[in-house]
Design an enzyme around this catalytic site. Sequence first.
Site, PDB file in Angstrom:
ATOM      1  N   GLU A  80      -6.574   4.683  -5.545  1.00 16.51           N
ATOM      2  CA  GLU A  80      -7.793   4.980  -4.794  1.00 16.51           C
ATOM      3  C   GLU A  80      -8.244   6.364  -5.252  1.00 16.51           C
ATOM      4  O   GLU A  80      -7.821   7.376  -4.707  1.00 16.51           O
ATOM      5  CB  GLU A  80      -7.533   4.964  -3.288  1.00 16.51           C
ATOM      6  CG  GLU A  80      -8.835   5.073  -2.494  1.00 16.51           C
ATOM      7  CD  GLU A  80      -8.647   5.388  -1.006  1.00 16.51           C
ATOM      8  OE1 GLU A  80      -9.561   5.086  -0.246  1.00 16.51           O
ATOM      9  OE2 GLU A  80      -7.606   5.945  -0.616  1.00 16.51           O
ATOM     10  N   ASP A 139       0.865  -1.171   0.000  1.00  8.16           N
ATOM     11  CA  ASP A 139       0.000   0.000   0.000  1.00  8.16           C
ATOM     12  C   ASP A 139       0.906   1.227   0.000  1.00  8.16           C
ATOM     13  O   ASP A 139       1.812   1.327   0.831  1.00  8.16           O
ATOM     14  CB  ASP A 139      -0.857  -0.029   1.280  1.00  8.16           C
ATOM     15  CG  ASP A 139      -2.232   0.568   1.067  1.00  8.16           C
ATOM     16  OD1 ASP A 139      -2.296   1.684   0.525  1.00  8.16           O
ATOM     17  OD2 ASP A 139      -3.218  -0.075   1.468  1.00  8.16           O
ATOM     18  N   HIS A 142     -11.398  -2.559   3.326  1.00  5.94           N
ATOM     19  CA  HIS A 142     -11.183  -2.289   4.755  1.00  5.94           C
ATOM     20  C   HIS A 142     -11.802  -0.972   5.217  1.00  5.94           C
ATOM     21  O   HIS A 142     -11.746  -0.650   6.396  1.00  5.94           O
ATOM     22  CB  HIS A 142      -9.680  -2.268   5.041  1.00  5.94           C
ATOM     23  CG  HIS A 142      -9.011  -1.097   4.378  1.00  5.94           C
ATOM     24  ND1 HIS A 142      -8.924  -0.975   3.003  1.00  5.94           N
ATOM     25  CD2 HIS A 142      -8.437   0.016   4.872  1.00  5.94           C
ATOM     26  CE1 HIS A 142      -8.333   0.158   2.707  1.00  5.94           C
ATOM     27  NE2 HIS A 142      -8.012   0.790   3.824  1.00  5.94           N
ATOM     28  N   ASP A 143     -12.330  -0.179   4.280  1.00  7.72           N
ATOM     29  CA  ASP A 143     -12.953   1.095   4.635  1.00  7.72           C
ATOM     30  C   ASP A 143     -14.473   1.025   4.562  1.00  7.72           C
ATOM     31  O   ASP A 143     -15.147   2.039   4.754  1.00  7.72           O
ATOM     32  CB  ASP A 143     -12.509   2.206   3.672  1.00  7.72           C
ATOM     33  CG  ASP A 143     -11.048   2.578   3.844  1.00  7.72           C
ATOM     34  OD1 ASP A 143     -10.532   2.426   4.970  1.00  7.72           O
ATOM     35  OD2 ASP A 143     -10.429   3.021   2.858  1.00  7.72           O
ATOM     36  N   ASP A 176      -2.851   4.879  -2.054  1.00  5.15           N
ATOM     37  CA  ASP A 176      -3.788   5.404  -1.070  1.00  5.15           C
ATOM     38  C   ASP A 176      -4.102   6.882  -1.262  1.00  5.15           C
ATOM     39  O   ASP A 176      -3.190   7.693  -1.482  1.00  5.15           O
ATOM     40  CB  ASP A 176      -3.145   5.210   0.318  1.00  5.15           C
ATOM     41  CG  ASP A 176      -4.050   5.628   1.453  1.00  5.15           C
ATOM     42  OD1 ASP A 176      -5.026   4.912   1.698  1.00  5.15           O
ATOM     43  OD2 ASP A 176      -3.776   6.657   2.099  1.00  5.15           O
TER      44      ASP A 176
HETATM   45  C1  GLC Z   1      -7.471   5.581   2.527  1.00  7.80           C
HETATM   46  C2  GLC Z   1      -7.418   4.285   3.281  1.00  7.80           C
HETATM   47  C3  GLC Z   1      -8.021   4.481   4.636  1.00  7.80           C
HETATM   48  C4  GLC Z   1      -7.207   5.539   5.352  1.00  7.80           C
HETATM   49  C5  GLC Z   1      -7.067   6.809   4.519  1.00  7.80           C
HETATM   50  C6  GLC Z   1      -5.957   7.669   5.034  1.00  7.80           C
HETATM   51  O1  GLC Z   1      -8.771   5.988   2.278  1.00  7.80           O
HETATM   52  O2  GLC Z   1      -8.032   3.265   2.561  1.00  7.80           O
HETATM   53  O3  GLC Z   1      -8.066   3.305   5.380  1.00  7.80           O
HETATM   54  O4  GLC Z   1      -7.817   5.830   6.571  1.00  7.80           O
HETATM   55  O5  GLC Z   1      -6.759   6.567   3.183  1.00  7.80           O
HETATM   56  O6  GLC Z   1      -4.717   7.093   4.730  1.00  7.80           O
END
Ligand code: GLC
Length: 554
Positions: A256, A98, A328-329, A199
């Site tokens: 993302e 990641d 995971h979110d 991310d």
């Molecule tokens: C992304 C991740 C999340 C995290 C955020 C800040 O959205 O998937 O889990 O809290 O970034 O890094």
Amino acid sequence: MTKKWWHDKVAYQIYPKSFYDSNGDGIGDIPGIISKLDYLKDLGADILWLSPCYASPLADQGYDISDYYKIDPRFGTMEDMDRLIAEAKKRDMYILMDLVVNHCSDEHEWFQKACQDPDGKYGRFFYLRDKKDGELPTNWRSYFGGPVWDDLPGTDKQYLHVFHKKQPDLNWENPEVREEIYKNINWWLDKGLGGFRIDAIINIKKALPFRSYEADREDGLCSVEAMLKDAEGIGEFLREMRDRTFRKYDAFSVGEVFHEKPEEIQDFIGEDGYFSSMFDFNETVFGSSEKGWYDAKPITPDDYKKCCFEAQRRVGNTGFLSNVIENHDEPRGVCRYIPEGDVNDKSKKMLAALNLMLRGIPFIYQGQELGMENMPFSSIEEIDDISSKHEYQVALDAGLTPEDALNRIAGFSRDNARTPMQWSDEANAGFTTGTPWLKVNPNYTSINAASQMDDPDSVRSFYKKLIALRKDPEYKETIVYGDLEPLWETRRNLMAYCRQGDRLLFVIGNYRKYDQSVTLPYPYKKVLLNNYPDIDEEGKTISLYGYQVLILEM
Ligand code: GLC
Ligand code: CA
């Protein structure tokens, strides 16, 4: 379109903390992942994305990195990591790390040095502003609540954090920062990684100069997104990153990305795009409200279908989306996309088929293949996630009772997906011999890997068949590269589409518990997959059972 090694792959997301604990400390770890590689290979996963396991204070579960070159001792050692990469390679599997570079941890050396000398080199690694009495540099609200500005300890300055205050934003405008990031990416790629999941990347470009926007809640703040809409020129950063890193290694990168504009798709994931792929979040953002989770609107089967088709149409054959049911979110997809009361093995399999047969790269989140469900939280104390805690507070501030606030936010909590993986019906679902860091879902006695492995009718076996179908040399070309066209699009509670390549496939899901019939334009050739033992048909008319899904070769 130039064919790439990742196009026909199936990816699987591992949340290391909750996957498998090898040493009984209650925290999943890298040796634990290694010991489950055969399980993942057996399922058919090729690419494994690991949520962060770098050195971190775990303020946001590892998305706050204090050393990009170290593995956090709770997860193992660098030797373990090297062994994981090597063991994966032996099985023709790829590891994705990641890449969390919008921000680092406030415990990172760079930030510590910035506190010591805010006007020096490391001060320029962050966004610092002089502190003014009773006034913040801007009125942006951080994703996890409160203003994005906090005092830089020991100085008369403030620093920007669009996420938690322990996640200071890195200043991408500074070429020295970018150099450090590229150096780190290449260092990891040299180790033999398959690539990265990237991310929060949409946040790296801020609208300059900073200014306040119209408040959108009573706290007088506005969502960071208002500022991001104004930011221009992210492409320069992303192109540079691609050229200096991923491209040289033919590495896979999946971004993302939220709220991209239709005209940007080509730039992001086209033939010469910044990334190999990006996630489709059209379904997960549906119904969200500016006011907070408590005000979000639930998604119906017809909305879900609409979101999927909209995303598919927008991208077409320009590139490859990465399709997810959950991560995971997000809460568990089966609890979100299947109406309450209808969540069962049949409907879970239907959702799986509808999702995995879409055009794009399937990403399966750990436990999704078992049909893992949301956690029945009975109090806010059972929730660890900072984001859920914030949203709970927002609900209370809006005047909800504690009970109502919990009920409204529980279904969105990120901890729904973060409960330990359910390996067996033994103590702690076989995840750990110690005390799990987060409570195990009590349904582990009925939903677990051990009981599903050899059951040909299990949800996992269905996932396995779906993945095998995607890899079947007869159908691969069509499933990976074929066009997608919706079928009977206006029919309610029916989601159906065809995939047209060198073969023609129909995917038909009856998205409700009652029968419903469809009449095919001509008889099908072959049933490739069915979540029921039979088909109720008369000529070209099929009377689909509740939540039946069929994949037909036409
Ligand atoms: C992304 C991740 C999340 C995290 C955020 C800040 O959205 O998937 O889990 O809290 O970034 O890094
Ligand atoms: Ca452990």
